[in-house]
Design a protein around this motif. Structure first.
Motif, mmCIF file in Angstrom:
data_model
loop_
_atom_site.group_PDB
_atom_site.id
_atom_site.type_symbol
_atom_site.label_atom_id
_atom_site.label_comp_id
_atom_site.label_asym_id
_atom_site.label_seq_id
_atom_site.Cartn_x
_atom_site.Cartn_y
_atom_site.Cartn_z
ATOM 1 N N PRO A 181 -2.051 -2.880 11.880
ATOM 2 C CA PRO A 181 -1.085 -2.589 12.938
ATOM 3 C C PRO A 181 -1.042 -1.137 13.405
ATOM 4 N N GLY A 182 -1.847 -0.250 12.859
ATOM 5 C CA GLY A 182 -1.913 1.091 13.428
ATOM 6 C C GLY A 182 -1.134 2.137 12.637
ATOM 7 N N PHE A 183 -0.981 3.299 13.260
ATOM 8 C CA PHE A 183 -0.465 4.477 12.552
ATOM 9 C C PHE A 183 0.945 4.292 11.996
ATOM 10 N N ASP A 184 1.856 3.754 12.816
ATOM 11 C CA ASP A 184 3.282 3.793 12.455
ATOM 12 C C ASP A 184 3.582 3.136 11.112
ATOM 13 N N VAL A 185 2.784 2.141 10.756
ATOM 14 C CA VAL A 185 3.053 1.405 9.525
ATOM 15 C C VAL A 185 2.787 2.268 8.278
ATOM 16 N N LEU A 186 2.027 3.343 8.450
ATOM 17 C CA LEU A 186 1.629 4.130 7.275
ATOM 18 C C LEU A 186 2.795 4.896 6.656
ATOM 19 N N GLY A 187 3.836 5.120 7.427
ATOM 20 C CA GLY A 187 4.992 5.814 6.869
ATOM 21 C C GLY A 187 5.934 4.899 6.092
ATOM 22 N N GLN A 188 5.632 3.614 6.099
ATOM 23 C CA GLN A 188 6.606 2.672 5.533
ATOM 24 C C GLN A 188 6.894 2.848 4.031
ATOM 25 N N PRO A 189 5.902 3.137 3.199
ATOM 26 C CA PRO A 189 6.261 3.358 1.779
ATOM 27 C C PRO A 189 7.240 4.519 1.604
ATOM 28 N N LEU A 190 7.056 5.578 2.392
ATOM 29 C CA LEU A 190 7.987 6.706 2.303
ATOM 30 C C LEU A 190 9.354 6.312 2.855
ATOM 31 N N GLN A 191 9.326 5.594 3.967
ATOM 32 C CA GLN A 191 10.592 5.190 4.573
ATOM 33 C C GLN A 191 11.367 4.272 3.634
ATOM 34 N N ALA A 192 10.673 3.319 3.038
ATOM 35 C CA ALA A 192 11.331 2.397 2.110
ATOM 36 C C ALA A 192 11.898 3.156 0.916
ATOM 37 N N THR A 193 11.158 4.129 0.424
ATOM 38 C CA THR A 193 11.623 4.961 -0.699
ATOM 39 C C THR A 193 12.911 5.684 -0.324
ATOM 40 N N ALA A 194 12.888 6.265 0.861
ATOM 41 C CA ALA A 194 14.068 7.004 1.323
ATOM 42 C C ALA A 194 15.273 6.080 1.457
ATOM 43 N N LEU A 195 15.055 4.931 2.083
ATOM 44 C CA LEU A 195 16.166 4.001 2.293
ATOM 45 C C LEU A 195 16.710 3.499 0.959
ATOM 46 N N TYR A 196 15.830 3.257 0.029
ATOM 47 C CA TYR A 196 16.250 2.775 -1.289
ATOM 48 C C TYR A 196 17.176 3.780 -1.974
ATOM 49 N N CYS A 197 16.938 5.062 -1.688
ATOM 50 C CA CYS A 197 17.765 6.128 -2.277
ATOM 51 C C CYS A 197 18.972 6.463 -1.404
ATOM 52 N N GLY A 198 19.191 5.679 -0.362
ATOM 53 C CA GLY A 198 20.379 5.891 0.481
ATOM 54 C C GLY A 198 20.240 7.012 1.485
ATOM 55 N N MET A 199 18.994 7.417 1.760
ATOM 56 C CA MET A 199 18.779 8.500 2.727
ATOM 57 C C MET A 199 18.607 7.917 4.132
ATOM 58 N N ASN A 200 18.816 8.789 5.116
ATOM 59 C CA ASN A 200 18.666 8.365 6.514
ATOM 60 C C ASN A 200 17.331 8.863 7.055
ATOM 61 N N TRP A 201 16.497 7.946 7.453
ATOM 62 C CA TRP A 201 15.140 8.258 7.948
ATOM 63 C C TRP A 201 15.223 8.627 9.422
ATOM 64 N N ILE A 202 14.732 9.798 9.779
ATOM 65 C CA ILE A 202 14.745 10.174 11.196
ATOM 66 C C ILE A 202 13.304 10.151 11.708
ATOM 67 N N PRO A 203 13.090 10.120 13.016
ATOM 68 C CA PRO A 203 11.726 9.957 13.549
ATOM 69 C C PRO A 203 10.756 11.012 13.012
ATOM 70 N N HIS A 204 9.537 10.570 12.759
ATOM 71 C CA HIS A 204 8.559 11.467 12.144
ATOM 72 C C HIS A 204 7.983 12.453 13.153
ATOM 73 N N PHE A 205 7.364 13.493 12.620
ATOM 74 C CA PHE A 205 6.626 14.462 13.446
ATOM 75 C C PHE A 205 5.166 14.388 13.040
ATOM 76 N N THR A 206 4.300 14.310 14.033
ATOM 77 C CA THR A 206 2.880 14.147 13.719
ATOM 78 C C THR A 206 2.026 15.078 14.569
ATOM 79 N N ILE A 207 1.008 15.646 13.957
ATOM 80 C CA ILE A 207 -0.087 16.262 14.728
ATOM 81 C C ILE A 207 -1.342 15.453 14.436
ATOM 82 N N HIS A 208 -1.858 14.779 15.457
ATOM 83 C CA HIS A 208 -3.115 14.046 15.342
ATOM 84 C C HIS A 208 -4.282 14.950 15.759
#
Ligand SMILES: Cc1cc2nc3c(=O)[nH]c(=O)nc-3n(C[C@H](O)[C@H](O)[C@H](O)COP(=O)(O)O)c2cc1C
Length: 176
Positions: free
Chosen positions: A119-146
């Motif tokens: 499914p492309g680039f965006d899915v690659l952040g999901q392990p980090l996002q899930a980790t953050a959410l599991y710890c009760g953190m708020n995930w904000i949009p990522h910053f990327t330099i391609h």
């Protein structure tokens, strides 16, 4: 306070991340922890890392992408520092309500991440996002330099300035 957890295995060879850090460091209330320089032996000081997190309102996980993932010391940092009873589980509320952002640089462009049905680039952040959410953190949009392999120094500088602007906007929105 903005806390940048920075994991670059070869910080002295960096172009993109180095410029991002130079720009971010121009802002007040930004603390950078360069994991590979702090812990060349991978022996992470868990208490020091947790204390830094306690000080943070926004945590940034910044790294170059390596094999569609994060460098190994950053994974170890997550495994060790986000401990049971501190970051999650019974009594594990230390990170609750903090914000978190993924800041990642990649050699390839968007199409580099289109592999067959992947499914492309965006899915690659999901392990980090899930980790953050599991710890009760708020995930904000990522910053990327391609395209760091082909960007010239000027282009990288402009993008690094955009990184600083993102952080400044965040500071103004949250403390302004
Ligand atoms: C071991 C290794 C694996 C890498 N894997 C990827 C990858 O999967 N996708 C990608 O776009 N770039 C990949 N790269 C390129 C890096 O992401 C790129 O060199 C880095 O983002 C540039 O940032 P810097 O100038 O701060 O080092 C890889 C680089 C290394 C050394």
């Amino acid at each position: 306070m903005i806390l940048i957890i920075y994991a670059h295995p070869y910080p002295q060879h960096s172009h993109a991340n180095k410029k991002m850090l130079e720009q971010a460091s121009l802002l007040p209330d930004v603390e950078v922890r360069s994991l590979y320089e702090l812990y060349p032996d991978f022996n992470i000081d868990i208490a020091a890392e947790q204390q830094a997190l306690n000080r943070a309102d926004l945590v940034i996980w910044q790294h170059p992408m390596q094999w569609y993932s994060m460098p190994p010391l950053m994974k170890l940092w997550i495994d060790k520092v986000l401990a049971h009873g501190w970051a999650y589980g019974h009594g594990g509320t230390a990170l609750r309500g903090k914000q978190v952002m993924w800041a990642v640089t990649t050699g390839g462009g968007d199409h580099h991440f289109d592999l067959g049905d992947h499914p492309g680039f965006d899915v690659l952040g999901q392990p980090l996002q899930a980790t953050a959410l599991y710890c009760g953190m708020n995930w904000i949009p990522h910053f990327t330099i391609h395209f760091t392999f082909v960007c010239d120094e000027n282009t990288l500088e402009v993008q690094a300035e955009m990184y600083k602007q993102r952080l400044l906007d965040w500071q103004e929105a949250n403390h302004g």
